[in-house]
Write an enzyme that holds these catalytic residues in place. Sequence first.
Site, PDB file in Angstrom:
ATOM      1  N   GLU A 115     -48.814  15.747  87.356  1.00 35.79           N
ATOM      2  CA  GLU A 115     -49.456  15.202  88.564  1.00 35.79           C
ATOM      3  C   GLU A 115     -49.230  16.222  89.664  1.00 35.79           C
ATOM      4  OE1 GLU A 115     -51.211  12.525  88.779  1.00 35.79           O
ATOM      5  OE2 GLU A 115     -50.607  11.264  87.084  1.00 35.79           O
ATOM      6  N   CYS A 157     -50.348  13.966  98.289  1.00 37.03           N
ATOM      7  CA  CYS A 157     -51.164  14.737  97.353  1.00 37.03           C
ATOM      8  C   CYS A 157     -52.632  14.393  97.545  1.00 37.03           C
ATOM      9  CB  CYS A 157     -50.732  14.468  95.922  1.00 37.03           C
ATOM     10  SG  CYS A 157     -50.634  12.716  95.551  1.00 37.03           S
TER      11      CYS A 157
HETATM   12  P1  NAD Z   1     -42.436  21.119  94.192  1.00 35.46           P
HETATM   13  O1  NAD Z   1     -43.356  21.613  93.159  1.00 35.46           O
HETATM   14  O2  NAD Z   1     -41.784  22.099  95.090  1.00 35.46           O
HETATM   15  O3  NAD Z   1     -41.243  20.276  93.512  1.00 35.46           O
HETATM   16  C1  NAD Z   1     -41.521  19.120  92.746  1.00 35.46           C
HETATM   17  C2  NAD Z   1     -40.377  18.875  91.792  1.00 35.46           C
HETATM   18  O4  NAD Z   1     -40.409  19.847  90.753  1.00 35.46           O
HETATM   19  C3  NAD Z   1     -38.987  18.988  92.423  1.00 35.46           C
HETATM   20  O5  NAD Z   1     -38.164  17.974  91.875  1.00 35.46           O
HETATM   21  C4  NAD Z   1     -38.518  20.371  91.985  1.00 35.46           C
HETATM   22  O6  NAD Z   1     -37.127  20.515  91.936  1.00 35.46           O
HETATM   23  C5  NAD Z   1     -39.117  20.428  90.589  1.00 35.46           C
HETATM   24  N1  NAD Z   1     -39.360  21.759  90.030  1.00 35.46           N
HETATM   25  C6  NAD Z   1     -39.867  22.845  90.648  1.00 35.46           C
HETATM   26  N2  NAD Z   1     -40.001  23.865  89.763  1.00 35.46           N
HETATM   27  C7  NAD Z   1     -39.575  23.396  88.558  1.00 35.46           C
HETATM   28  C8  NAD Z   1     -39.465  23.970  87.256  1.00 35.46           C
HETATM   29  N3  NAD Z   1     -39.827  25.238  87.004  1.00 35.46           N
HETATM   30  N4  NAD Z   1     -38.994  23.197  86.248  1.00 35.46           N
HETATM   31  C9  NAD Z   1     -38.637  21.913  86.479  1.00 35.46           C
HETATM   32  N5  NAD Z   1     -38.695  21.324  87.700  1.00 35.46           N
HETATM   33  C10 NAD Z   1     -39.167  22.068  88.724  1.00 35.46           C
HETATM   34  O7  NAD Z   1     -43.270  20.041  95.078  1.00 35.46           O
HETATM   35  P2  NAD Z   1     -42.878  19.337  96.449  1.00 35.46           P
HETATM   36  O8  NAD Z   1     -42.950  20.323  97.556  1.00 35.46           O
HETATM   37  O9  NAD Z   1     -41.642  18.518  96.280  1.00 35.46           O
HETATM   38  O10 NAD Z   1     -44.080  18.287  96.595  1.00 35.46           O
HETATM   39  C11 NAD Z   1     -45.334  18.601  97.139  1.00 35.46           C
HETATM   40  C12 NAD Z   1     -46.345  18.888  96.045  1.00 35.46           C
HETATM   41  O11 NAD Z   1     -46.390  17.809  95.113  1.00 35.46           O
HETATM   42  C13 NAD Z   1     -47.753  19.015  96.581  1.00 35.46           C
HETATM   43  O12 NAD Z   1     -48.405  20.044  95.914  1.00 35.46           O
HETATM   44  C14 NAD Z   1     -48.382  17.670  96.244  1.00 35.46           C
HETATM   45  O13 NAD Z   1     -49.775  17.675  96.158  1.00 35.46           O
HETATM   46  C15 NAD Z   1     -47.734  17.387  94.923  1.00 35.46           C
HETATM   47  N6  NAD Z   1     -47.773  15.968  94.595  1.00 35.46           N
HETATM   48  C16 NAD Z   1     -48.650  15.557  93.632  1.00 35.46           C
HETATM   49  C17 NAD Z   1     -48.761  14.200  93.343  1.00 35.46           C
HETATM   50  C18 NAD Z   1     -49.747  13.705  92.321  1.00 35.46           C
HETATM   51  O14 NAD Z   1     -49.596  12.577  91.886  1.00 35.46           O
HETATM   52  N7  NAD Z   1     -50.728  14.483  91.925  1.00 35.46           N
HETATM   53  C19 NAD Z   1     -47.938  13.280  93.983  1.00 35.46           C
HETATM   54  C20 NAD Z   1     -47.030  13.748  94.939  1.00 35.46           C
HETATM   55  C21 NAD Z   1     -46.965  15.104  95.225  1.00 35.46           C
END
Ligand code: NAD
Length: 515
Positions: free
Chosen positions: A270, A304
């Site tokens: 997601e 998002c």
């Molecule tokens: P992010 O990608 O920085 O982090 C999200 C999560 O992934 C965190 O828990 C982080 O620690 C983890 N993570 C990062 N790299 C990883 C890896 N290589 N392996 C495993 N885990 C890893 O995102 P953010 O800044 O917390 O959130 C904002 C983003 O999330 C925006 O792009 C937003 O659109 C998206 N988002 C999408 C949805 C959806 O349902 N499509 C919902 C909420 C947020």
Amino acid sequence: MSTTTVTSLPTAADLRAAVRAAFDAIGAHADLAEPGGHGLPASTPVTGDILFTVTETTPEQTHLAITEAAQAFSNWRTTPAPVRGQLVARLGELLREHKADLAALVTIEAGKITSEALGEVQEMIDICDFAVGLSRQLYGRTIASERPGHRLMETWHPIGVVGVVTAFNFPVAVWAWNTAIALVCGDTVVWKPSELTPLTAIACQALIERAAADTGVPGHLSRLVLGAREVGEALVDDPRVALVSATGSVRMGRQVGPRVAERFGRVLLELGGNNAAVVTPSADLDLAVRAIVFSAAGTAGQRCTTLRRLIAHTSVADTLVERIAAAYRTLPIGNPAADGTLVGPLIHETAYRDMVGALEQARADGGDVIGGQRHHVDGASEAFYVEPAIVRMPAQTGVVHHETFAPILYVLTYDTLDEAIALNNAVPQGLSSAIFTTDVREAERFLAADGSDCGIANVNIGTSGAEIGGAFGGEKQTGGGRESGSDSWKAYMRRATNTVNYSSELPLAQGVHFG
Ligand code: NAD
């Protein structure tokens, strides 16, 4: 652009006291150490302060959490699904009881205004209700067999440990979407929340452990591991984690997807959106403006599903921009816990810098920027409040193709509906979209196979604020996953096709004769 400020901000001491009060009410027992020590900083975007240091999960503890969840799975998978539903029903009751406590933590840690924070907890309650009903409806199919005396059917079984990785901006609801469904499906869960929101995660873990104790099931069914990317990677790489459900940026999905695929694990992604609304000449502009302002400026542009692109017919574009700008001028910005605030802070300085960079690039590409200034709130020099920005763009340039996680609304114009749909679809992401029209032909065209290519396509409502009953997710770089309602539960189970021969003959399929 002049905007209204909700001036008075709480102090860091007030916020620490509020966290402790919510933890006491919820029954969360965590070591909330003074800031600065060794561990994970728990900060607040409301004032920009680090409130506490919490204990990070070590690699050994993460391994142990997966082991415990895997062991718990061996009994949970054979517990009848309606009995599994009782655990989720109890979680729903506890969430109702502690809705305000948990929402207060969401406001402190993610900066959401109170109404949206309460809404996020309501989403958790709703998904629990949905999952409880689902616990009696995990239906398979019976299929007409071509062979006499045979029964052909599909059955659904639990898949194992679900690794849940979540983003900062929905610090509690996304865990609940995954956990409520996974638990009734017979799976167990290991959750790695965003490193920016450990406090809300600790509170949720306390509630699920209470629900487990109250219903007499092991607490190990749902485990919490705290830390940054490395802790998430441990879930991604562990072959005992059957499904990795990861919510976050496209950048994260690019890393997680191939790594899970490498070990033939299952992944549910997601990821980011770049959501658009088309406003046609026949649109009810009063309704459209209200929907656009909520979708574009709500949550300070950090959903998002936030509306990032407005695709306006040339005949309505000027009026729309004027009306949105006028509405933006009246939006109270400031303390997200204060009555009346509609726009809270950005999550951190990097988010602010990204917004400034995107606006600079948009200007360089010929964009005309309205608003978007830093909004100074007394006592918040380390916090980042901003005026939402509107940017009229001559074309859909590179910066518009990119998701900047801040309140920037790019405005593009179109002459024909085909052009509008092409603009809607011409970005790498495919999460949410909307059309504002009173013309049924335009509405249906937007929803048709050659219309919007997004996972969510709405008519006369904004791009954000989905209900849990539908499947949630998007296409292209949004990752293709579906969570929450409808038949999303199928991602959390494995399907077996069973053929039973209750005759004394052995006819082969397709009329094959053998010997
Ligand atoms: P992010 O990608 O920085 O982090 C999200 C999560 O992934 C965190 O828990 C982080 O620690 C983890 N993570 C990062 N790299 C990883 C890896 N290589 N392996 C495993 N885990 C890893 O995102 P953010 O800044 O917390 O959130 C904002 C983003 O999330 C925006 O792009 C937003 O659109 C998206 N988002 C999408 C949805 C959806 O349902 N499509 C919902 C909420 C947020």
